[in-house]
Structures are given as C-alpha cells and as structure tokens.
Scaffold this motif. Structure first.
Motif, short mmCIF file in Angstrom:
data_model
loop_
_atom_site.label_atom_id
_atom_site.label_comp_id
_atom_site.label_asym_id
_atom_site.label_seq_id
_atom_site.Cartn_x
_atom_site.Cartn_y
_atom_site.Cartn_z
N PHE A 214 0.84 -1.20 0.00
CA PHE A 214 0.00 0.00 0.00
C PHE A 214 0.88 1.26 0.00
CE2 PHE A 214 -2.28 3.13 2.77
CZ PHE A 214 -3.33 3.44 1.91
N ASN A 215 1.90 1.27 0.82
CA ASN A 215 2.80 2.43 0.90
C ASN A 215 3.49 2.67 -0.44
OD1 ASN A 215 4.31 4.53 1.94
ND2 ASN A 215 5.62 3.24 3.22
N LYS A 216 3.98 1.59 -1.04
CA LYS A 216 4.69 1.73 -2.32
C LYS A 216 3.75 2.08 -3.48
CE LYS A 216 8.48 -1.40 -1.12
NZ LYS A 216 9.29 -2.55 -1.57
N ASN A 217 2.44 1.95 -3.26
CA ASN A 217 1.51 2.25 -4.34
C ASN A 217 1.60 3.70 -4.79
OD1 ASN A 217 -0.70 1.13 -6.04
ND2 ASN A 217 -1.89 2.78 -5.08
N VAL A 218 2.04 4.58 -3.88
CA VAL A 218 2.19 6.00 -4.27
C VAL A 218 3.20 6.13 -5.41
CG1 VAL A 218 4.01 6.62 -2.61
CG2 VAL A 218 2.37 8.35 -3.37
N LEU A 219 4.20 5.27 -5.45
CA LEU A 219 5.19 5.31 -6.53
C LEU A 219 4.56 4.86 -7.85
CD1 LEU A 219 8.28 3.82 -4.65
CD2 LEU A 219 7.58 6.23 -4.86
N HIS A 220 3.69 3.85 -7.78
CA HIS A 220 2.98 3.43 -8.99
C HIS A 220 2.09 4.57 -9.52
CE1 HIS A 220 4.20 -0.76 -8.90
NE2 HIS A 220 3.89 -0.83 -7.62
N VAL A 221 1.45 5.30 -8.61
CA VAL A 221 0.59 6.42 -9.02
C VAL A 221 1.42 7.48 -9.74
CG1 VAL A 221 -0.83 8.32 -8.17
CG2 VAL A 221 -1.15 6.02 -7.24
N ILE A 222 2.58 7.82 -9.17
CA ILE A 222 3.44 8.83 -9.80
C ILE A 222 3.93 8.34 -11.17
CG2 ILE A 222 5.67 10.02 -9.62
CD1 ILE A 222 5.20 10.10 -6.57
N ASN A 223 4.30 7.07 -11.24
CA ASN A 223 4.75 6.53 -12.53
C ASN A 223 3.65 6.61 -13.58
OD1 ASN A 223 7.22 5.92 -11.41
ND2 ASN A 223 6.86 3.71 -11.25
N ARG A 224 2.44 6.21 -13.21
CA ARG A 224 1.34 6.18 -14.19
C ARG A 224 0.89 7.57 -14.58
NH1 ARG A 224 -2.23 3.87 -11.22
NH2 ARG A 224 -3.34 5.79 -10.73
N GLU A 225 0.71 8.45 -13.61
CA GLU A 225 0.11 9.75 -13.88
C GLU A 225 1.12 10.79 -14.37
OE1 GLU A 225 -3.09 10.17 -13.84
OE2 GLU A 225 -3.48 8.15 -13.07
N LEU A 226 2.39 10.64 -13.99
CA LEU A 226 3.38 11.67 -14.31
C LEU A 226 4.58 11.11 -15.08
CD1 LEU A 226 3.34 13.57 -10.88
CD2 LEU A 226 2.16 14.22 -12.99
N GLY A 227 4.46 9.87 -15.55
CA GLY A 227 5.54 9.29 -16.36
C GLY A 227 6.80 8.99 -15.59
N GLY A 228 6.70 8.80 -14.27
CA GLY A 228 7.88 8.53 -13.46
C GLY A 228 8.49 7.18 -13.74
N ASP A 229 9.74 7.02 -13.31
CA ASP A 229 10.42 5.74 -13.51
C ASP A 229 10.86 5.13 -12.18
OD1 ASP A 229 12.58 7.34 -12.81
OD2 ASP A 229 13.79 6.86 -14.58
N THR A 279 5.52 9.38 3.73
CA THR A 279 4.29 9.30 2.94
C THR A 279 3.03 9.45 3.78
OG1 THR A 279 4.43 6.89 3.18
CG2 THR A 279 5.30 7.85 1.14
N GLU A 280 3.16 9.32 5.10
CA GLU A 280 1.97 9.48 5.94
C GLU A 280 2.37 9.73 7.38
OE1 GLU A 280 -2.02 7.07 5.91
OE2 GLU A 280 -0.73 6.08 7.37
N ILE A 281 1.60 10.59 8.05
CA ILE A 281 1.60 10.58 9.51
C ILE A 281 0.21 10.11 9.93
CG2 ILE A 281 3.23 12.51 9.66
CD1 ILE A 281 0.69 14.09 10.83
N SER A 282 0.14 9.45 11.07
CA SER A 282 -1.14 9.05 11.63
C SER A 282 -1.09 9.36 13.13
CB SER A 282 -1.42 7.57 11.38
OG SER A 282 -2.72 7.24 11.83
N ALA A 283 -1.57 10.54 13.47
CA ALA A 283 -1.51 10.98 14.86
C ALA A 283 -2.46 10.17 15.72
CB ALA A 283 -1.87 12.47 14.95
N LYS A 284 -2.04 9.93 16.96
CA LYS A 284 -2.86 9.24 17.95
C LYS A 284 -3.19 10.26 19.05
CE LYS A 284 -2.07 5.94 15.22
NZ LYS A 284 -3.08 5.62 14.19
#
Length: 320
Positions: A214-229, A279-284
């Motif tokens: 799930f965390n690494k999915n942000v890299l897939h999003v950047i690759n797909r939407e912005l042509g990242g490698d 990539t995320e903070i989750s405050a408690k």
C-alpha cells in the motif's frame, strides 16, 4: 429533486493539478514528503480494504464496535435529519448510523471520487429507498459549501482520518467545521488513541506486507500519472512511532543511491542510500488533547465513547 444527485465542486483537472503540485513541492523539500491521499487510486483503495481486515489493524474493528453499540445514543443526542460524511468512500461505516437515525432525511457524502460516490449512493438508496442522497465531489481541505438540507445536521469524519493531518492542518480543518455548523448541529469525530508502541507499529507494518505494498503504491501512481520511472523494489517500507509527537510515520527508504525521473513535472529526484520519503503521519490522541483542539476551534466536546479495549474513540461536539 431525484433521490440521488451529485454536485461537482472540483474543476475537472483539479486532481491532476494537485498531484503535480504535491509531487513538485514534496520531492524537492528536505526531508522529502508526500500527502497520503495519493495512495488511493483503485488499487490503493483495494489494498486499504485488505488492510482493514488484517489482524494487526485494529482501528476499523474498534470504530465499528463503537458505532454498533452507540448508534442509538448518537441518534438520540443529535436528532439529525441530515448526515454529512467527509471522505465517505464506500460509505460502509455510514450504514451503522443510517438505521439508528430515525429522523434522517438527507445523506451528503463528500469525496474526491465521483465513481465511488455514485456507487455508494445507489447502494444506499436500494437499502433506504426513502432517503435523499446529495453527493459532493469535493476536497474538504479546500473549503466546502454544504447543500441546503433540513437540520439538525450531523457532520461525520470517521476512521481516524483526522490524524493524517498535520497539527496546523487539523486546526484549520476544525475551524472550517465550526463555520459549517449551525446551532443544533454536531460533529462526530473518529480518533485513534495513544497506546503501546508495539501495537501501533504492527498496525502499520503487518507480517503479510500488505501495508508495505500500500505504501509503495504511491510510486505506482506517480509513474502512471506523471511518467515517473520509480522502481518500487528500490525502496523499503518503514513504520516508526514518533513518541514526542505521538504519531506513526510511514516512510519509504531508498535501498541504494538513485535518481528518479518524473517527466510530468520536469523533475529528476536524487535519493541517497538510506534516504527516506515520508508518505503518511497518523496521529494518535488522548481525550484531553482532542477536547483542547476542538475548544481552540470553537467546538465543545459533549460526548466521548471508546471501544471495549479503549483503543479508539468517537466524540460528539457542538459549536461552543
């Protein structure tokens, strides 16, 4: 009016523009960071649903327990005729409230995904044919104008999502909620609570590795939407407890020195070996802290409920 209507308050290109802005700002800052909303494309949403079923991930089960046991109390305390849900997604949690809110006339789900809103709205109308659903395609952090609907209104922000906001963002968000509420309206807020470090870290770093994907999915999003490698295999998933700030941080740690090219924003982003991208903070939270943050925004906490293990809380607040 049709029982289901959808109002788009975001420009058609708003999501793409926001991604470009966040990637440009976040990957050129020190330290590097990205907001967690970019996890949630279709694959990211599927992965998160899988996370909520993992034995380590307690928040969803804990919040569901409170909703199931306290829905009647929430209904009695609010008498809501309109339910507004921020970041509604599939509206699954809302179903626990709808049956209890006997006076409910209108449901206003708010989300950035029009397809999610349409699917959830149709499903809810099948289950509650007398309900009016007025969906808003909107980003609640960019200002929100609610449609005319009968009061009193109950504004729900569930799932502990408020913890993904930095303190200054939370403050601005709660002030905006204050401005949305009229006398007699209420805010139902879900907050994950401070607990032992081992339980917290396990919830964000499960043995099966679903959260890592799930965390690494942000890299897939950047690759797909912005042509990242980006090669996601070049990064390790990291979850750490920041005891001083009382929040979990999810990060991606570069396994080696590398440079990622992102043509969509004309960037070449260097990473040193071991460098981390947050990539995320989750405050408690603690009850006193939630009460103080609400009070600073002009809101008065009137009810506080936890699950049986006191892991998660729902609070009810009104304009002070």
């Amino acid at each position: 009016m049709s029982p289901l209507s959808i109002t788009r308050t975001l420009p058609a290109d708003a999501t793409a523009a926001a991604l470009r802005a966040d990637v440009t700002r976040g990957l050129t800052s020190t330290p590097k960071q990205l907001p967690p909303k970019w996890f949630y494309d279709a694959r990211g949403s599927e992965l998160f649903e899988e996370i909520t079923r993992l034995p380590e991930y307690y928040p969803t089960r804990a919040e569901r327990e409170i909703l199931l046991t306290r829905a009647d109390h929430i209904a009695a305390a609010t008498g809501a005729r309109t339910l507004v849900e921020l970041g509604s997604g599939s509206s699954d949690k809302t179903r626990h409230l709808l049956g209890a809110l006997s006076e409910l006339h209108t449901y206003v789900p708010v989300d950035v995904s029009e397809s999610a809103l349409a699917a959830a709205g149709e499903a809810l109308l099948t289950e509650h044919p007398g309900l009016t659903v007025h969906a808003l395609v909107a980003d609640f952090q960019r200002g929100l104008t609610l449609p005319d609907s009968p009061g009193p209104r109950l504004l729900a922000f569930l799932g502990g999502t408020v913890g993904n906001l930095l303190p200054e963002e939370r403050s601005a968000f709660l002030r905006s909620v204050h401005d949305m509420l009229s006398p007699g309206d209420a805010l139902l807020l879900g907050t994950d609570l401070v607990k032992d470090e081992a339980t917290l870290v396990a919830a964000y770093d499960d043995e099966r590795g679903v959260t890592a994907e799930f965390n690494k999915n942000v890299l897939h999003v950047i690759n797909r939407e912005l042509g990242g490698d980006f090669d996601p295999d070049d990064f390790d998933h990291v979850a750490v407890w920041n005891a001083e700030r009382e929040w979990i941080e999810m990060r991606l740690r570069a396994r080696k020195e590398l440079t990622a090219k992102i043509p969509g924003v004309d960037l070449a982003v260097p990473f040193a070996a071991g460098e981390e991208l947050r990539t995320e903070i989750s405050a408690k939270f603690r009850e006193d802290g939630v009460r103080a943050e609400l009070a600073a925004a002009g809101l008065e906490l009137t009810q506080w409920w936890t699950d049986s293990a006191e892991r998660f809380a729902l609070s009810l607040s009104v304009r002070g």
